[in-house]
Design a protein around this motif. Structure first.
Motif, short mmCIF file in Angstrom:
data_model
loop_
_atom_site.label_atom_id
_atom_site.label_comp_id
_atom_site.label_asym_id
_atom_site.label_seq_id
_atom_site.Cartn_x
_atom_site.Cartn_y
_atom_site.Cartn_z
N LEU A 42 0.83 -1.20 0.00
CA LEU A 42 0.00 0.00 0.00
C LEU A 42 0.87 1.25 0.00
O LEU A 42 0.58 2.23 -0.71
N ALA A 43 1.94 1.23 0.78
CA ALA A 43 2.87 2.36 0.80
C ALA A 43 3.52 2.55 -0.57
O ALA A 43 3.73 3.68 -1.02
N ALA A 44 3.84 1.46 -1.25
CA ALA A 44 4.43 1.54 -2.58
C ALA A 44 3.46 2.19 -3.57
O ALA A 44 3.86 3.01 -4.40
N VAL A 45 2.19 1.83 -3.49
CA VAL A 45 1.18 2.43 -4.36
C VAL A 45 1.07 3.93 -4.08
O VAL A 45 1.02 4.74 -5.00
N SER A 46 1.06 4.27 -2.82
CA SER A 46 0.96 5.67 -2.44
C SER A 46 2.14 6.47 -2.99
O SER A 46 1.97 7.56 -3.54
N ARG A 47 3.34 5.92 -2.87
CA ARG A 47 4.53 6.60 -3.41
C ARG A 47 4.46 6.74 -4.92
O ARG A 47 4.83 7.77 -5.48
N ALA A 48 3.97 5.71 -5.60
CA ALA A 48 3.86 5.77 -7.05
C ALA A 48 2.90 6.88 -7.48
O ALA A 48 3.18 7.63 -8.43
N LEU A 49 1.78 7.01 -6.79
CA LEU A 49 0.83 8.08 -7.10
C LEU A 49 1.42 9.46 -6.78
O LEU A 49 1.24 10.41 -7.55
N ASP A 50 2.11 9.55 -5.65
CA ASP A 50 2.76 10.82 -5.30
C ASP A 50 3.77 11.21 -6.36
O ASP A 50 3.83 12.38 -6.78
N ARG A 51 4.56 10.27 -6.81
CA ARG A 51 5.58 10.57 -7.82
C ARG A 51 4.94 11.04 -9.12
O ARG A 51 5.46 11.93 -9.78
N ALA A 52 3.84 10.45 -9.50
CA ALA A 52 3.14 10.88 -10.71
C ALA A 52 2.66 12.32 -10.56
O ALA A 52 2.84 13.15 -11.45
N GLY A 53 2.07 12.62 -9.41
CA GLY A 53 1.59 13.98 -9.16
C GLY A 53 2.72 14.99 -9.10
O GLY A 53 2.64 16.07 -9.70
#
Length: 87
Positions: A42-53
């Protein structure tokens, strides 16, 4: 909104990766995987979305908000609100 094609391709790749990670998360939960493993993913998904933003911000958020004036400058308050929405 027009963004550089390299930026769009990079953000699209990041979002697809996050999409795959979310599917993996759902499967992990359905399989009854250990909660630590689920939280790490879940933390990895959150980081991936943050990086996209943040990639969008770094590559021209001001362009997204520019007005129709000759200067094309974005409102600072709008920029701050969008940035904080990702923080």
């Amino acid at each position: 909104m027009e963004l550089n094609e390299d930026v769009v391709a990079d953000v699209r790749k990041r979002l697809r990766r996050a999409q795959g990670q979310v599917g993996g998360l759902i499967q992990m939960m359905e399989d009854g995987r250990d909660c630590r493993d689920v939280i790490i993913q879940l933390a990895a998904v959150s980081r991936a979305l943050d990086r996209a933003g943040f990639r969008l911000i770094a590559s021209g958020l001001q362009q997204c908000l520019s007005d129709d004036s000759a200067q094309g400058t974005a409102d600072r308050e709008q920029l701050e609100k969008l940035f904080l929405a990702l923080a």
